[in-house]
Design a protein around this motif. Structure first.
Motif, PDB file in Angstrom:
ATOM      1  N   VAL A 110       7.617   4.335  -2.585  1.00  0.00           N
ATOM      2  CA  VAL A 110       8.102   5.796  -2.235  1.00  0.00           C
ATOM      3  C   VAL A 110       8.166   6.722  -3.588  1.00  0.00           C
ATOM      4  O   VAL A 110       7.804   7.988  -3.532  1.00  0.00           O
ATOM      5  CB  VAL A 110       9.483   5.811  -1.479  1.00  0.00           C
ATOM      6  N   ALA A 111       8.793   6.310  -4.623  1.00  0.00           N
ATOM      7  CA  ALA A 111       9.028   7.206  -5.860  1.00  0.00           C
ATOM      8  C   ALA A 111       7.626   7.584  -6.359  1.00  0.00           C
ATOM      9  O   ALA A 111       7.404   8.731  -6.621  1.00  0.00           O
ATOM     10  CB  ALA A 111       9.544   6.465  -6.907  1.00  0.00           C
ATOM     11  N   CYS A 112       6.698   6.690  -6.367  1.00  0.00           N
ATOM     12  CA  CYS A 112       5.309   6.783  -6.927  1.00  0.00           C
ATOM     13  C   CYS A 112       4.469   7.815  -6.021  1.00  0.00           C
ATOM     14  O   CYS A 112       3.797   8.765  -6.677  1.00  0.00           O
ATOM     15  CB  CYS A 112       4.618   5.453  -7.029  1.00  0.00           C
ATOM     16  N   TRP A 113       4.789   7.841  -4.831  1.00  0.00           N
ATOM     17  CA  TRP A 113       4.287   8.623  -3.798  1.00  0.00           C
ATOM     18  C   TRP A 113       4.464  10.076  -4.225  1.00  0.00           C
ATOM     19  O   TRP A 113       3.765  10.947  -4.421  1.00  0.00           O
ATOM     20  CB  TRP A 113       4.410   8.176  -2.491  1.00  0.00           C
ATOM     21  N   ALA A 159       3.207  -0.995  -3.005  1.00  0.00           N
ATOM     22  CA  ALA A 159       3.661  -0.917  -1.635  1.00  0.00           C
ATOM     23  C   ALA A 159       2.764  -2.151  -1.033  1.00  0.00           C
ATOM     24  O   ALA A 159       3.225  -2.836  -0.343  1.00  0.00           O
ATOM     25  CB  ALA A 159       3.087   0.333  -0.786  1.00  0.00           C
ATOM     26  N   ARG A 160       1.443  -2.507  -1.623  1.00  0.00           N
ATOM     27  CA  ARG A 160       1.009  -3.673  -1.152  1.00  0.00           C
ATOM     28  C   ARG A 160       1.586  -4.728  -1.627  1.00  0.00           C
ATOM     29  O   ARG A 160       1.780  -5.753  -0.593  1.00  0.00           O
ATOM     30  CB  ARG A 160      -0.376  -3.731  -1.745  1.00  0.00           C
ATOM     31  N   THR A 184      11.309  -4.579   6.027  1.00  0.00           N
ATOM     32  CA  THR A 184      10.521  -4.412   4.733  1.00  0.00           C
ATOM     33  C   THR A 184       8.998  -4.122   4.887  1.00  0.00           C
ATOM     34  O   THR A 184       8.301  -3.171   4.152  1.00  0.00           O
ATOM     35  CB  THR A 184      10.811  -5.330   3.557  1.00  0.00           C
ATOM     36  N   LYS A 185       8.621  -4.992   5.798  1.00  0.00           N
ATOM     37  CA  LYS A 185       6.891  -4.895   6.069  1.00  0.00           C
ATOM     38  C   LYS A 185       6.746  -3.514   6.736  1.00  0.00           C
ATOM     39  O   LYS A 185       5.636  -2.695   6.623  1.00  0.00           O
ATOM     40  CB  LYS A 185       6.502  -5.832   7.186  1.00  0.00           C
ATOM     41  N   ALA A 186       7.930  -3.145   7.857  1.00  0.00           N
ATOM     42  CA  ALA A 186       7.569  -1.708   8.358  1.00  0.00           C
ATOM     43  C   ALA A 186       7.505  -0.661   7.537  1.00  0.00           C
ATOM     44  O   ALA A 186       6.577   0.361   7.489  1.00  0.00           O
ATOM     45  CB  ALA A 186       8.371  -1.474   9.486  1.00  0.00           C
ATOM     46  N   HIS A 187       8.509  -0.645   6.451  1.00  0.00           N
ATOM     47  CA  HIS A 187       8.673   0.495   5.289  1.00  0.00           C
ATOM     48  C   HIS A 187       7.258   0.416   4.520  1.00  0.00           C
ATOM     49  O   HIS A 187       6.954   1.368   4.060  1.00  0.00           O
ATOM     50  CB  HIS A 187       9.792   0.202   4.666  1.00  0.00           C
ATOM     51  N   SER A 188       6.854  -0.563   4.188  1.00  0.00           N
ATOM     52  CA  SER A 188       5.623  -0.716   3.267  1.00  0.00           C
ATOM     53  C   SER A 188       4.345  -0.424   3.937  1.00  0.00           C
ATOM     54  O   SER A 188       3.580   0.423   3.182  1.00  0.00           O
ATOM     55  CB  SER A 188       5.363  -2.362   2.814  1.00  0.00           C
ATOM     56  N   GLU A 189       4.322  -0.701   5.306  1.00  0.00           N
ATOM     57  CA  GLU A 189       3.127  -0.069   6.090  1.00  0.00           C
ATOM     58  C   GLU A 189       3.121   1.461   6.017  1.00  0.00           C
ATOM     59  O   GLU A 189       2.139   2.118   5.883  1.00  0.00           O
ATOM     60  CB  GLU A 189       3.127  -0.720   7.506  1.00  0.00           C
ATOM     61  N   SER A 190       4.653   1.881   6.406  1.00  0.00           N
ATOM     62  CA  SER A 190       4.588   3.465   6.395  1.00  0.00           C
ATOM     63  C   SER A 190       4.122   4.060   4.910  1.00  0.00           C
ATOM     64  O   SER A 190       3.272   5.114   4.863  1.00  0.00           O
ATOM     65  CB  SER A 190       6.173   3.659   6.562  1.00  0.00           C
ATOM     66  N   ILE A 191       4.613   3.399   3.924  1.00  0.00           N
ATOM     67  CA  ILE A 191       4.309   3.914   2.494  1.00  0.00           C
ATOM     68  C   ILE A 191       2.622   3.770   2.247  1.00  0.00           C
ATOM     69  O   ILE A 191       1.978   4.616   1.695  1.00  0.00           O
ATOM     70  CB  ILE A 191       5.107   3.285   1.431  1.00  0.00           C
TER      71      ILE A 191
END
Length: 896
Positions: A625-628, A640-641, A655-662
């Motif tokens: 998120v920070a890097c985005w 994220a990957r 955490t998977k859901a959050h990572s997919e969103s990012i």
């Protein structure tokens, strides 16, 4: 004892004959026979009983003496002696009553009433009873200003004639030729000295930390005031904080003072009360200035105070002696930077300072603007002419050696501070060194309580004791801080003694528990995760509402960031990860993206050291998120990957859901809208299944932005509406104004400008005065654009300019590129093609360097429109069309 008894009986008969003054003198002679406690501790119960009986006779005689003096109309002259005797016998109501009468007749009604409160509290606490009827009646009489309590007119006091020297004595130390600054404090002392006091001497007292220049200031003031005190100016060092010396006793001080006035040694009595009486009698009708320097406590000063008006008493002390009645206190701290610079120039030479002005300013800062430290530093430079100011500043930058550097001859900052430290009791000494473990600049009583392992109020009591002796400072109510040099000294004590190993962990546990509670209140729908750390038992601040939690978080933000660094340094990696997770919510909300990114990297490293995959997955997700938001797409995509892969290994769907969103966000930024949509649909499906409304609302805003960039405005509207609905259900959490702004973007794409305008007005209201600057800038830029589309003139101030100003001071290049493109299009419509070209050109530089494809395309299109019919415009338009085509953004579905 026989002589004592005879004198008591004689005094009684004399008083009965109406010769009150003579009876008082006889009683005073009887009491002068006393040499201290009789037989105390010398045997069994019989001897102890005898000792108690004899002491009771002494106290009864003292009460009779005070009663006679009160009958003679005396009042203020008795307060000091009565207060001393009351302190020795706090439960004796008759003595307390005489003190109350003396205070009342001296015009100090409030203090008289306060004495009743003190004894009542003592009696209830010690004996479980209230004051007797006589004292209660006296209290009620004082309360209503009863005429019965007024004393007779005082008889003229006998004055002991002493032949003063023809030349008025002056024992003041020399006034420093290079004394610099302190104009405000000096003026305050001069005003206080001239206020005057009709009942007794005027007392002006100066308190401050060791090394802040109290004595130099007092001496400068004394020399200026000297002409107004023609009978003499005396100085005595009471040695309350002098290395290797015992404090000067009252008897020794009186002997020196009387001799300075020319009283022959053979006329000076042996006992302190008699010396005090002679001293006070000698000063009647005289105007002297007397400087009592370096006092440790009020008890050392009281016997030295004149009883008559006319003289000025000046006192210096490291502690504010709150029980020194009638004193006008002036606290001095470190010097202002301007005064520090003047002192360095005065002591070192203006030419040498002018050659290195920046180094001189840094030197003053490293010395903490403490006069003693500045004088030591400049003395070292004078003695070492080859040293430059820059060289000494470099030596002082090493905090572990700074106190060693600030030592010259017999003078040392460390030794000065050690004297203040050694005057503390053991509990305060332990607290002083332990509190230096706090990593922030300020600490409140709850953080202090956690460090000390006490309740907040007990910690506050200890901090107030340290404040009284100027070993801590109070920038505002409820907050305490160390002066830089005092902190260095306190930390050196931790090296000398064993550090409280549990103190740091108690503090970190307190901060973790408090931030968990604050996040629960501020970020509705946030999911708590297991930390593996038991909740802190420390007393927490009142975080009962979101507003209180927000204020606490803002106030503690610097300390919390420093606490993460402390945890990392001490090897508490689990605290590093868990504290960081809580902190990034706040940093993201405030738009402090650089701190967000750095903290996330620290958390990822700590989680890796712990080999805790669950914490690693969360930390990687936050780093993504920070890097985005910082525009570091390559690093963010990798984080994220990796976060998603860790979540899959653990079966952690949250955490998977959050990572997919990012991942969806990154693909959207990179212009791969189809891949982005796949990630977003997966994320939102997981978030709905797991009942994560907060996360779903955030993902829907990303989805809405994706659709808007793609030109699919109906779908963008629907996603934004759903996000706003979820945010409202959560109690209008911080994502709501962003969701409403996304909805406005969709309305603009659909040509519904009035609807967009209504949404933007609501969003601006939700941000208020302290919104996220990154998101607020976007809202302001779109507001200016919509009002222009509606045919309205620009507001004053111009919202588009406000948006640009916000972005110039912010660390989000992605958002800056988008805002500059929006304002560029607006400026072109307004006819300012030069401004439009400059904005689109800078937006192109940013977006192309970040691979932010959609804004790169809009920047190129904007540059082409601003340039008109030119070869460069043709080239830019072709490049823009190529990018739009690769992303699948059709003509007629683009921002205008």
């Amino acid at each position: 004892m026989a002589e004592f008894g005879l004198l008591i009986r004689k005094a009684k008969l004399t008083a009965a004959e109406g010769r009150t003054a003579e009876a008082a003198e006889i009683l005073r002679r009887a009491l002068a026979l006393w040499r201290g406690p009789v037989l105390s501790g010398g045997g069994g119960p019989v001897i102890e009983a005898a000792s108690t009986s004899i002491e009771e006779r002494r106290l009864t005689a003292a009460e009779q003496l005070f009663e006679l003096h009160l009958g003679l109309g005396e009042a203020s002259e008795l307060v000091v002696e009565l207060r001393e005797l009351v302190q020795q016998n706090p439960l004796r109501e008759s003595l307390r009553g005489q003190l109350m009468i003396a205070l009342y007749r001296s015009g100090r009604q409030a203090e008289a009433l306060e004495e009743y409160g003190k004894v009542r509290e003592l009696l209830v606490e010690e004996l479980g009873i209230d004051p007797g009827p006589n004292l209660t009646k006296l209290y009620e009489g004082i309360l209503r200003d009863s005429p019965e309590l007024a004393g007779p007119e005082p008889a003229p006091a006998p004055v002991m004639a002493v032949a003063l020297p023809a030349e008025p004595p002056s024992t003041l130390p020399y006034d420093l030729a290079d004394f610099t600054g302190r104009d405000r404090e000096l003026a305050e002392i001069m005003r206080a000295a001239k206020d005057g006091c009709e009942q007794g001497p005027q007392i002006v007292a100066i308190d401050g930390m060791g090394g802040c220049g109290k004595t130099s200031l007092a001496v400068r003031a004394a020399h200026r005031l000297a002409p107004e005190y023609p009978d003499g100016q005396l100085h005595i060092d009471l040695r309350g904080y002098t290395p290797g010396d015992q404090p000067v006793t009252a008897g020794m001080a009186l002997d020196s003072l009387l001799r300075a006035l020319g009283v022959p040694g053979n006329l000076i009595p042996d006992d302190v009360p008699a010396r005090t009486a002679l001293w006070r009698a000698t000063l009647v009708g005289k105007r002297l200035l007397i400087l009592f320097d370096n006092a440790a406590d009020a008890a050392a000063i009281r016997p030295l105070l004149p009883a008559s008006p006319g003289s000025l008493i000046m006192v210096t002390s490291r502690a504010r002696l709150v029980d020194l009645d009638g004193a006008r206190w002036i606290s001095i701290g470190v010097m202002p930077p301007r005064d520090s610079a003047m002192l360095v120039a005065e002591t070192l030479g203006a030419q040498r300072v002018a050659a290195e002005p920046e180094a001189a300013a840094e030197l003053a800062q490293l010395c903490g603007h403490l006069p003693l430290a500045l004088r030591i530093a400049t003395a070292r430079l004078r003695n070492r002419p080859r040293w430059t100011l820059q060289y000494l500043a470099e030596r002082l930058r090493d905090e572990t050696r700074r106190l060693d550097e600030l030592s010259s001859g017999a003078r040392s900052v460390s030794a000065t501070l050690r004297l203040s430290y050694q005057a503390l009791d053991e509990e305060c000494r332990n607290a002083f060194s332990t509190l230096a473990l706090h990593p922030g600049s300020d600490m409140d009583i709850h953080a202090a309580g956690a460090l000390l392992g006490t309740g907040a109020r007990d910690a506050e009591d200890l901090l107030e004791m340290l404040l009284d002796v100027h070993l801590v400072q109070q920038p505002e109510i409820g907050l305490y801080t160390f002066h830089d040099l005092v902190r260095s000294f306190a930390q050196s004590l931790l090296i000398e003694a064993a550090e409280d190993s549990g103190a740091v962990e108690r503090l970190l546990g307190y901060y973790l528990t408090a931030t968990e509670e604050a996040c629960d209140l501020l970020y509705s729908g946030r999911r708590r995760r297991s930390t593996g750390i038991p909740p802190s038992t420390a007393e927490l601040p009142d975080l009962g509402t979101a507003e209180r939690a927000r204020k606490w978080f803002l106030r503690e933000q610097t300390a919390l960031l420093a606490a993460v660094t402390l945890a990392e340094r001490k090897g508490h990696d689990r605290y590093v990860v868990c504290l960081s997770r809580n902190l990034v919510f706040q940093l993201n909300d405030l738009g402090l993206l650089e701190d967000f990114g750095e903290l996330s990297r620290v958390a990822v490293a700590a989680a890796g050291r712990l080999q805790d995959l669950a914490l690693l997955g969360v930390s990687l997700s936050n780093l993504g998120v920070a890097c985005w938001k910082l525009g570091r797409l390559t690093e963010g995509l990798e984080a994220a990957r990796e976060s998603r892969d860790v979540a899959i290994r653990l079966g952690d769907l949250h955490t998977k859901a959050h990572s997919e969103s990012i991942l969806g966000q990154f693909n959207s930024l990179l212009g791969d809208f189809s891949a982005a949509l796949g990630h977003m649909e997966t994320a939102i499906a997981h978030e709905r299944d797991l009942d994560m409304p907060r996360a779903e609302a955030e993902s829907l805003t990303i989805l809405s932005t994706l659709y808007e960039q793609w030109g699919r405005y109906e779908e963008a509207r629907d996603a934004a509406l759903r996000s706003a609905e979820l945010s409202r259900q959560l109690g209008q959490h911080e994502g709501l104004p962003g969701a409403i702004t996304d909805l406005a973007f969709a309305h603009v794409g659909l040509g519904a400008y009035e609807e967009a305008d209504r949404c933007l007005a609501e969003a601006r209201g939700l941000y208020g005065d302290a919104g996220n600057e990154v998101n607020l800038a976007l809202t302001l830029a779109l507001s200016a654009d919509v009002e222009n589309l509606l045919g309205r003139p620009p507001r004053d101030p111009d919202q588009a300019e406000l948006a640009l100003n916000l972005m110039r001071t912010n660390s989000s290049p992605l958002r800056r590129a988008k805002v500059e493109n929006m304002v560029g299009r607006l400026r072109r419509r307004q006819g300012d093609t030069a401004a439009a070209l400059a904005l689109h050109t800078h937006a192109h530089e940013l977006s192309s360097s970040l691979s932010y494809r959609i804004e790169e395309a809009y920047a190129l299109a904007g540059m082409a429109d601003a340039l008109g019919d030119t070869p460069d415009a043709v080239r830019y338009r072709a490049e823009a069309e190529k990018l739009f085509g690769e992303m699948g953004v059709l003509k007629g579905h683009r921002r205008g």
